[in-house]
Design a protein around this motif. Sequence first.
Motif, mmCIF file in Angstrom:
data_model
loop_
_atom_site.group_PDB
_atom_site.id
_atom_site.type_symbol
_atom_site.label_atom_id
_atom_site.label_comp_id
_atom_site.label_asym_id
_atom_site.label_seq_id
_atom_site.Cartn_x
_atom_site.Cartn_y
_atom_site.Cartn_z
ATOM 1 N N LEU A 269 -8.516 -5.852 -0.541
ATOM 2 C CA LEU A 269 -8.383 -7.296 -0.302
ATOM 3 C C LEU A 269 -9.775 -7.783 0.034
ATOM 4 C CD1 LEU A 269 -6.338 -9.553 -0.082
ATOM 5 C CD2 LEU A 269 -6.131 -9.070 2.347
ATOM 6 N N HIS A 270 -10.250 -8.743 -0.769
ATOM 7 C CA HIS A 270 -11.664 -9.079 -0.660
ATOM 8 C C HIS A 270 -11.837 -10.563 -0.934
ATOM 9 C CE1 HIS A 270 -15.917 -8.336 -0.846
ATOM 10 N NE2 HIS A 270 -15.982 -8.988 -1.993
ATOM 11 N N ASP A 271 -12.327 -11.308 0.065
ATOM 12 C CA ASP A 271 -12.641 -12.723 -0.160
ATOM 13 C C ASP A 271 -11.475 -13.523 -0.706
ATOM 14 O OD1 ASP A 271 -15.092 -13.192 0.732
ATOM 15 O OD2 ASP A 271 -16.132 -13.043 -1.200
ATOM 16 N N GLY A 272 -10.295 -13.274 -0.197
ATOM 17 C CA GLY A 272 -9.147 -14.049 -0.669
ATOM 18 C C GLY A 272 -8.588 -13.572 -1.996
ATOM 19 N N TRP A 273 -9.052 -12.408 -2.468
ATOM 20 C CA TRP A 273 -8.511 -11.860 -3.719
ATOM 21 C C TRP A 273 -7.953 -10.473 -3.446
ATOM 22 C CZ3 TRP A 273 -8.333 -14.392 -8.402
ATOM 23 C CH2 TRP A 273 -9.124 -15.550 -8.521
ATOM 24 N N LEU A 274 -6.789 -10.229 -3.995
ATOM 25 C CA LEU A 274 -6.249 -8.885 -3.983
ATOM 26 C C LEU A 274 -6.701 -8.215 -5.271
ATOM 27 C CD1 LEU A 274 -4.363 -6.885 -2.529
ATOM 28 C CD2 LEU A 274 -2.530 -7.706 -4.022
ATOM 29 N N GLU A 275 -7.469 -7.127 -5.134
ATOM 30 C CA GLU A 275 -8.073 -6.524 -6.325
ATOM 31 C C GLU A 275 -7.498 -5.135 -6.573
ATOM 32 O OE1 GLU A 275 -12.353 -8.808 -6.070
ATOM 33 O OE2 GLU A 275 -12.227 -6.740 -5.362
ATOM 34 N N LEU A 276 -6.988 -4.979 -7.791
ATOM 35 C CA LEU A 276 -6.405 -3.697 -8.174
ATOM 36 C C LEU A 276 -7.210 -3.130 -9.325
ATOM 37 C CD1 LEU A 276 -3.877 -1.691 -8.197
ATOM 38 C CD2 LEU A 276 -3.096 -3.095 -10.108
ATOM 39 N N SER A 277 -7.504 -1.844 -9.260
ATOM 40 C CA SER A 277 -8.176 -1.215 -10.388
ATOM 41 C C SER A 277 -7.498 0.116 -10.675
ATOM 42 C CB SER A 277 -9.663 -1.027 -10.056
ATOM 43 O OG SER A 277 -10.160 0.089 -10.756
ATOM 44 N N VAL A 278 -7.206 0.325 -11.964
ATOM 45 C CA VAL A 278 -6.647 1.616 -12.382
ATOM 46 C C VAL A 278 -7.548 2.145 -13.492
ATOM 47 C CG1 VAL A 278 -4.674 2.829 -13.347
ATOM 48 C CG2 VAL A 278 -4.308 0.858 -11.837
ATOM 49 N N ILE B 186 -6.787 3.081 -1.327
ATOM 50 C CA ILE B 186 -5.883 1.935 -1.130
ATOM 51 C C ILE B 186 -6.061 1.410 0.288
ATOM 52 C CG2 ILE B 186 -3.465 1.250 -1.043
ATOM 53 C CD1 ILE B 186 -2.929 3.368 -3.169
ATOM 54 N N ASP B 187 -6.536 0.198 0.400
ATOM 55 C CA ASP B 187 -6.702 -0.410 1.731
ATOM 56 C C ASP B 187 -5.334 -0.736 2.314
ATOM 57 O OD1 ASP B 187 -9.343 -0.289 1.355
ATOM 58 O OD2 ASP B 187 -9.681 -2.464 1.154
ATOM 59 N N ASP B 188 -5.267 -0.709 3.634
ATOM 60 C CA ASP B 188 -4.008 -1.116 4.267
ATOM 61 C C ASP B 188 -3.957 -2.620 4.363
ATOM 62 O OD1 ASP B 188 -2.358 1.079 4.729
ATOM 63 O OD2 ASP B 188 -3.818 1.830 6.205
ATOM 64 N N VAL B 189 -3.697 -3.235 3.236
ATOM 65 C CA VAL B 189 -3.674 -4.699 3.237
ATOM 66 C C VAL B 189 -2.407 -5.158 3.947
ATOM 67 C CG1 VAL B 189 -4.949 -4.796 1.081
ATOM 68 C CG2 VAL B 189 -2.482 -4.852 1.015
ATOM 69 N N PRO B 190 -2.465 -6.336 4.577
ATOM 70 C CA PRO B 190 -1.269 -6.837 5.269
ATOM 71 C C PRO B 190 -0.183 -7.245 4.272
ATOM 72 C CG PRO B 190 -2.995 -8.478 5.256
ATOM 73 C CD PRO B 190 -3.602 -7.239 4.678
ATOM 74 N N ARG B 191 0.976 -7.585 4.788
ATOM 75 C CA ARG B 191 2.051 -8.047 3.907
ATOM 76 C C ARG B 191 1.626 -9.342 3.235
ATOM 77 N NH1 ARG B 191 6.871 -4.992 3.892
ATOM 78 N NH2 ARG B 191 6.904 -6.128 1.922
ATOM 79 N N LEU B 192 1.929 -9.442 1.923
ATOM 80 C CA LEU B 192 1.539 -10.634 1.162
ATOM 81 C C LEU B 192 2.790 -11.284 0.605
ATOM 82 C CD1 LEU B 192 -1.300 -8.783 -0.699
ATOM 83 C CD2 LEU B 192 -1.633 -10.447 1.126
ATOM 84 N N GLU B 193 2.573 -12.417 -0.078
ATOM 85 C CA GLU B 193 3.736 -13.072 -0.684
ATOM 86 C C GLU B 193 4.444 -12.078 -1.592
ATOM 87 O OE1 GLU B 193 1.712 -16.921 -2.221
ATOM 88 O OE2 GLU B 193 0.327 -15.469 -1.352
ATOM 89 N N ASP C 211 -7.444 1.943 -7.110
ATOM 90 C CA ASP C 211 -8.062 1.274 -5.953
ATOM 91 C C ASP C 211 -7.330 -0.024 -5.664
ATOM 92 O OD1 ASP C 211 -9.827 3.246 -6.349
ATOM 93 O OD2 ASP C 211 -11.598 1.974 -6.604
ATOM 94 N N LEU C 212 -7.161 -0.305 -4.386
ATOM 95 C CA LEU C 212 -6.591 -1.596 -3.999
ATOM 96 C C LEU C 212 -7.391 -2.136 -2.820
ATOM 97 C CD1 LEU C 212 -4.076 -3.540 -4.440
ATOM 98 C CD2 LEU C 212 -3.239 -2.520 -2.322
ATOM 99 N N PRO D 226 0.823 -1.216 0.000
ATOM 100 C CA PRO D 226 0.000 0.000 0.000
ATOM 101 C C PRO D 226 0.857 1.266 0.000
ATOM 102 C CG PRO D 226 -0.820 -1.574 1.593
ATOM 103 C CD PRO D 226 0.486 -2.115 1.107
ATOM 104 N N ALA D 227 1.860 1.304 0.861
ATOM 105 C CA ALA D 227 2.692 2.507 0.941
ATOM 106 C C ALA D 227 3.471 2.706 -0.352
ATOM 107 C CB ALA D 227 3.650 2.397 2.123
ATOM 108 N N ALA D 228 3.958 1.603 -0.924
ATOM 109 C CA ALA D 228 4.714 1.701 -2.169
ATOM 110 C C ALA D 228 3.821 2.276 -3.268
ATOM 111 C CB ALA D 228 5.250 0.335 -2.570
#
Length: 551
Positions: free
Chosen positions: A478-487, A438-445, A475-476, A416-418
């Motif tokens: 995290l929803h239902d096990g999906w990381l969703e990005l929209s530009v 941009i949601d503050d999603v946790p660290r991911l793989e 937009d970013l 998110p910060a990046a």
Amino acid sequence: VAKSGGRRKKRSSSVVAEPEGRLTKLFHASPVALAISTVGEGRIIDVNQIWLELFGYQREEVVGRTNAELGITVDPAIRSTAVQRVGADGVLRNFELQVRRKSGELRDVIVSAVPVEIGGEECWISSQVDITDRNRAEAERDQLLASERAARAEAEAALERLRAIESITDSALRRLGFDELLHELLARLQRALDTDAATVMLINEDGRTLSPRAAYGYELNPALRVRMGFGVTGLVAARGQPVVVDDYSRVDVSGIAGLHEPDVRSAVSSVMGVPLRIGDMVVGVVVVSSGRPRRFTKEELSLMGLVADRVAPAIELGRLMERVRGGRERQRVLARRLLTAQEEERRRLAVELHDELGQVLTAVKINLASLERRPAGSAPSAHLSEALASVDGAMERVRDLALALRPSVLDDLGLPAALRWYADRFARDAAIEAHLSIDDVPRLEPEIETACFRVAQEALTNVARHAKARCVWLDLHLHDGWLELSVRDDGIGFEAAAARERAVGGASMGLLGMQERVTLLEGECRIASGSEGGTELRARLPVHDTPRGEA
Ligand SMILES: Nc1ncnc2c1ncn2[C@@H]1O[C@H](COP(=O)(O)OP(=O)(O)OP(=O)(O)O)[C@@H](O)[C@H]1O
Ligand SMILES: [Mg+2]
């Protein structure tokens, strides 16, 4: 009866001559219903047992009364009709009529009557045979015959249809490639239905538009785009139902892009379209059109429906194969470009290293060498500070190079910060208003974070380079096990399918790269854009594991 060969007058008198004799016995014992009635009014003088059974009366109820009074007569005019039917010899033969029994039930009877004279009065002696059952049987037989004829006609029509389908979709089609298959199919359909043109339209990947895929009888117009729900094909696709239009001039073609309306209006009068369906899913439309006005029949429509159902799987299979092939081709192009890109990167690094670090190190070496030559105990000279400054510069170059290779913000700050950092910088440099959600999603793989960052980077770069946009929305979630990005941008838009074709041909790398990155991680990537303007890239990536730093 003994003188039955004699003249009428004599025969009549012989009946009267022996009222209690053999003829009377015969009258009562006859297996046929018999009645004696007056010629004038038709009053019943006597009836036999069978007659009573036939009509359902007791004898005392009927003697002295007329059929009309009893209600036996159904048609009031029947008596005069019967009189007209009496032959030249004075005998009424086989006269069919309907009668009513006491119960009200209607029966068909056949009547014959001969005139007799009883006690000086002119009478009819008539026989009545109930032919209701016979008539019914005959009617039934007629009906059976008719339904058998209809069944045979239906079977023949079905066979004919089957032959037509067979001739349109025979196994020879299976050996054809996708495009030949479509072409051949349309040619056969056009012949069978005697139309001027036939077209296959397929639903595009965006799920919102249809494009022509094959045409017969006219030149295919690849620029044609039909919005779902518009025109005839758009309606068929949206409803998943056939549409028949006898008068095409009434069809609104406003939702169809790339269409030269006057041409179409002059070439098309009647249209019939059916969906191409795989299970519940509509994948396209087959449509035939006629230049002269005509009414497509139910049979023609059902023939086309059957053909569509039969070939839809082949069409879908062909399209899938094509996509697989396209995917492979894309992969090859990408791999090639990736290699070139790597090579270029290496060359650039080599040049940088050579030019920047090489010179710096050379300067440092010269400075150090001159230090070595200095007499012992003398004070540190300008050479030393120069050498230190050179080393500082070299370290900075190395940091820049490393940063270019991998954005460390991603490692240091998380996705998110990046993204915020990058989008802010982007907005400033490109002078485009950026709206971030941009949601503050946790660290991911790490692969997921990198892929998402790179996709956003490329999408934003594209906005800056091509879109002529005022605003961009990023937009970013995290929803239902999906990381969703929209530009999304409000720029000029572009034909995504055509751009992808060009990219596969080697024209560019960005779109394919995004797609490929996301697909590699089993995600999905879609671009919705069009000549109406605005572009939205949506990518979603599955997030499987426990997020980093939260375990
Ligand atoms: N947001 C956008 N608005 C308008 N047109 C776009 C947008 N994104 C992409 N395009 C169009 O799609 C084409 C392909 O994009 P792609 O990113 O594959 O290539 P590129 O940006 O031209 O080159 P590169 O390979 O360096 O990314 C672009 O050339 C441009 O015409
Ligand atoms: Mg690009």
